[in-house]
Write a protein that holds these residues in place. Structure first.
Motif, PDB file in Angstrom:
ATOM      1  N   ARG A  26      48.905  85.387 -94.423  1.00 16.98           N
ATOM      2  CA  ARG A  26      49.490  86.605 -93.864  1.00 16.98           C
ATOM      3  C   ARG A  26      50.960  86.750 -93.690  1.00 16.98           C
ATOM      4  O   ARG A  26      51.654  87.853 -93.684  1.00 16.98           O
ATOM      5  N   HIS A  27      51.570  85.630 -93.692  1.00 15.41           N
ATOM      6  CA  HIS A  27      53.183  85.629 -93.769  1.00 15.41           C
ATOM      7  C   HIS A  27      53.573  85.923 -95.004  1.00 15.41           C
ATOM      8  O   HIS A  27      54.409  86.668 -94.907  1.00 15.41           O
ATOM      9  N   TYR A  28      52.726  85.639 -96.064  1.00 18.32           N
ATOM     10  CA  TYR A  28      53.282  86.086 -97.394  1.00 18.32           C
ATOM     11  C   TYR A  28      52.613  87.261 -98.085  1.00 18.32           C
ATOM     12  O   TYR A  28      52.992  87.453 -99.019  1.00 18.32           O
ATOM     13  N   ILE A  29      52.145  87.876 -97.251  1.00 11.78           N
ATOM     14  CA  ILE A  29      51.125  89.107 -97.881  1.00 11.78           C
ATOM     15  C   ILE A  29      52.329  90.410 -98.396  1.00 11.78           C
ATOM     16  O   ILE A  29      51.922  91.191 -99.187  1.00 11.78           O
ATOM     17  N   GLY A  30      53.442  90.335 -97.743  1.00  9.56           N
ATOM     18  CA  GLY A  30      54.406  91.165 -98.269  1.00  9.56           C
ATOM     19  C   GLY A  30      54.820  91.073 -99.627  1.00  9.56           C
ATOM     20  O   GLY A  30      55.192  91.995-100.225  1.00  9.56           O
ATOM     21  N   LEU A  31      54.678  89.837-100.290  1.00  5.95           N
ATOM     22  CA  LEU A  31      55.014  89.434-101.632  1.00  5.95           C
ATOM     23  C   LEU A  31      53.947  90.265-102.372  1.00  5.95           C
ATOM     24  O   LEU A  31      54.199  90.803-103.626  1.00  5.95           O
ATOM     25  N   VAL A  32      52.658  90.420-101.860  1.00  6.19           N
ATOM     26  CA  VAL A  32      51.544  91.109-102.753  1.00  6.19           C
ATOM     27  C   VAL A  32      51.857  92.548-102.626  1.00  6.19           C
ATOM     28  O   VAL A  32      51.914  93.252-103.773  1.00  6.19           O
ATOM     29  N   HIS A  33      52.180  93.234-101.811  1.00 10.29           N
ATOM     30  CA  HIS A  33      52.483  94.629-101.604  1.00 10.29           C
ATOM     31  C   HIS A  33      53.563  95.127-102.496  1.00 10.29           C
ATOM     32  O   HIS A  33      53.616  95.886-103.383  1.00 10.29           O
ATOM     33  N   HIS A  34      54.545  94.331-102.284  1.00 12.57           N
ATOM     34  CA  HIS A  34      55.721  94.519-103.229  1.00 12.57           C
ATOM     35  C   HIS A  34      55.429  94.438-104.500  1.00 12.57           C
ATOM     36  O   HIS A  34      55.944  95.347-105.524  1.00 12.57           O
ATOM     37  N   THR A  35      55.007  93.202-105.118  1.00 14.40           N
ATOM     38  CA  THR A  35      54.453  93.223-106.396  1.00 14.40           C
ATOM     39  C   THR A  35      53.584  94.320-107.025  1.00 14.40           C
ATOM     40  O   THR A  35      53.612  94.700-108.123  1.00 14.40           O
ATOM     41  N   ALA A  36      52.458  94.683-106.138  1.00 17.09           N
ATOM     42  CA  ALA A  36      51.591  95.756-106.557  1.00 17.09           C
ATOM     43  C   ALA A  36      52.429  96.993-106.657  1.00 17.09           C
ATOM     44  O   ALA A  36      51.912  97.920-107.634  1.00 17.09           O
ATOM     45  N   MET A  37      53.408  97.409-105.819  1.00 18.23           N
ATOM     46  CA  MET A  37      54.158  98.438-105.973  1.00 18.23           C
ATOM     47  C   MET A  37      55.039  98.602-107.257  1.00 18.23           C
ATOM     48  O   MET A  37      55.073  99.715-108.174  1.00 18.23           O
ATOM     49  N   GLN A  38      55.663  97.543-107.677  1.00 17.39           N
ATOM     50  CA  GLN A  38      56.120  97.533-108.855  1.00 17.39           C
ATOM     51  C   GLN A  38      55.408  97.702-110.040  1.00 17.39           C
ATOM     52  O   GLN A  38      55.677  98.260-111.025  1.00 17.39           O
ATOM     53  N   LEU A  39      53.954  97.287-110.046  1.00 18.74           N
ATOM     54  CA  LEU A  39      53.125  97.373-111.149  1.00 18.74           C
ATOM     55  C   LEU A  39      52.205  98.522-111.021  1.00 18.74           C
ATOM     56  O   LEU A  39      51.579  98.703-112.079  1.00 18.74           O
ATOM     57  N   ARG A  40      52.477  99.379-110.136  1.00 21.74           N
ATOM     58  CA  ARG A  40      51.232 100.309-109.841  1.00 21.74           C
ATOM     59  C   ARG A  40      51.317 101.464-111.022  1.00 21.74           C
ATOM     60  O   ARG A  40      50.105 102.162-111.529  1.00 21.74           O
ATOM     61  N   GLY A  41      52.304 101.508-111.852  1.00 15.05           N
ATOM     62  CA  GLY A  41      52.422 102.813-113.036  1.00 15.05           C
ATOM     63  C   GLY A  41      51.955 102.080-114.086  1.00 15.05           C
ATOM     64  O   GLY A  41      51.722 102.892-115.114  1.00 15.05           O
ATOM     65  N   ARG A  42      51.461 100.870-114.255  1.00 14.83           N
ATOM     66  CA  ARG A  42      50.917 100.309-115.441  1.00 14.83           C
ATOM     67  C   ARG A  42      49.666 100.908-115.803  1.00 14.83           C
ATOM     68  O   ARG A  42      49.219 100.622-116.924  1.00 14.83           O
ATOM     69  N   SER A  43      48.570 101.338-115.009  1.00 13.18           N
ATOM     70  CA  SER A  43      47.415 101.903-115.188  1.00 13.18           C
ATOM     71  C   SER A  43      47.314 103.137-114.297  1.00 13.18           C
ATOM     72  O   SER A  43      47.512 103.038-112.966  1.00 13.18           O
ATOM     73  N   THR A  44      46.579 103.965-115.024  1.00 10.99           N
ATOM     74  CA  THR A  44      46.183 105.243-114.092  1.00 10.99           C
ATOM     75  C   THR A  44      44.730 105.073-113.742  1.00 10.99           C
ATOM     76  O   THR A  44      44.481 105.925-112.851  1.00 10.99           O
ATOM     77  N   ASP A  45      44.318 104.017-114.332  1.00 11.26           N
ATOM     78  CA  ASP A  45      42.699 103.710-113.423  1.00 11.26           C
ATOM     79  C   ASP A  45      42.517 103.335-112.450  1.00 11.26           C
ATOM     80  O   ASP A  45      41.495 103.176-111.807  1.00 11.26           O
ATOM     81  N   LEU A  46      43.500 102.335-112.011  1.00 21.95           N
ATOM     82  CA  LEU A  46      43.391 101.330-110.969  1.00 21.95           C
ATOM     83  C   LEU A  46      44.248 102.122-109.710  1.00 21.95           C
ATOM     84  O   LEU A  46      45.336 102.799-109.886  1.00 21.95           O
ATOM     85  N   LYS A  47      43.387 101.749-108.573  1.00 23.78           N
ATOM     86  CA  LYS A  47      44.255 102.240-107.378  1.00 23.78           C
ATOM     87  C   LYS A  47      45.251 100.989-106.824  1.00 23.78           C
ATOM     88  O   LYS A  47      44.672 100.140-107.108  1.00 23.78           O
ATOM     89  N   VAL A  48      46.130 101.507-105.991  1.00 26.72           N
ATOM     90  CA  VAL A  48      46.708 100.508-105.408  1.00 26.72           C
ATOM     91  C   VAL A  48      45.788  99.601-104.619  1.00 26.72           C
ATOM     92  O   VAL A  48      46.391  98.058-104.531  1.00 26.72           O
ATOM     93  N   THR A  49      44.944  99.920-103.951  1.00 26.06           N
ATOM     94  CA  THR A  49      44.029  98.811-103.220  1.00 26.06           C
ATOM     95  C   THR A  49      43.364  97.956-104.420  1.00 26.06           C
ATOM     96  O   THR A  49      43.232  96.819-104.059  1.00 26.06           O
ATOM     97  N   ASP A  50      42.986  98.352-105.493  1.00 25.30           N
ATOM     98  CA  ASP A  50      42.644  97.295-106.432  1.00 25.30           C
ATOM     99  C   ASP A  50      43.737  96.158-106.868  1.00 25.30           C
ATOM    100  O   ASP A  50      43.548  95.102-107.031  1.00 25.30           O
ATOM    101  N   LEU A  51      44.978  96.798-106.881  1.00 26.28           N
ATOM    102  CA  LEU A  51      46.003  96.034-107.223  1.00 26.28           C
ATOM    103  C   LEU A  51      46.118  94.768-106.153  1.00 26.28           C
ATOM    104  O   LEU A  51      46.664  93.858-106.438  1.00 26.28           O
TER     105      LEU A  51
END
Length: 103
Positions: free
Chosen positions: A32-57
């Motif tokens: 829970r403390h480090y979950i922000g790292l997941v959100h930040h990294t997912a936002m950085q990589l979200r443009g790499r695929s049009t098939d995946l939703k952010v929730t999948d990332l």
């Protein structure tokens, strides 16, 4: 301590408890403390695929975070957040590669 010591003594105590016992409760608190790292990294990589939703990332990244918590070795001299971002990013990229394969 080789972790993110600027985060306070409560975090240091959590890490100490996790090193001693590795209980699922303490692992969840750390996640829970480090979950922000997941959100930040997912936002950085979200443009790499049009098939995946952010929730999948976020799901793939969360698995990477849990893997990082299980495998982190504090004696190696790096901060957990540095190690975790590599694991999170790797888990997300693995998911992207798996979903983007051509038939």
């Amino acid at each position: 301590m080789s972790d993110d010591s600027g985060s306070g003594t409560a975090l240091a105590e959590l890490w100490e408890a996790y090193r001693r016992d590795r209980t699922s409760e303490v692992r969840e608190l750390l996640a829970r403390h480090y979950i922000g790292l997941v959100h930040h990294t997912a936002m950085q990589l979200r443009g790499r695929s049009t098939d995946l939703k952010v929730t999948d990332l976020l799901g793939a990244g969360s698995l990477g975070l849990l893997r990082a918590l299980e495998r982190f070795e504090p004696g190696r001299g790096s901060a957990f957040s540095t190690y975790a971002v590599q694991c999170i990013r790797g888990a997300i990229l693995d998911e992207l590669r798996e979903r983007d394969r051509l038939p």
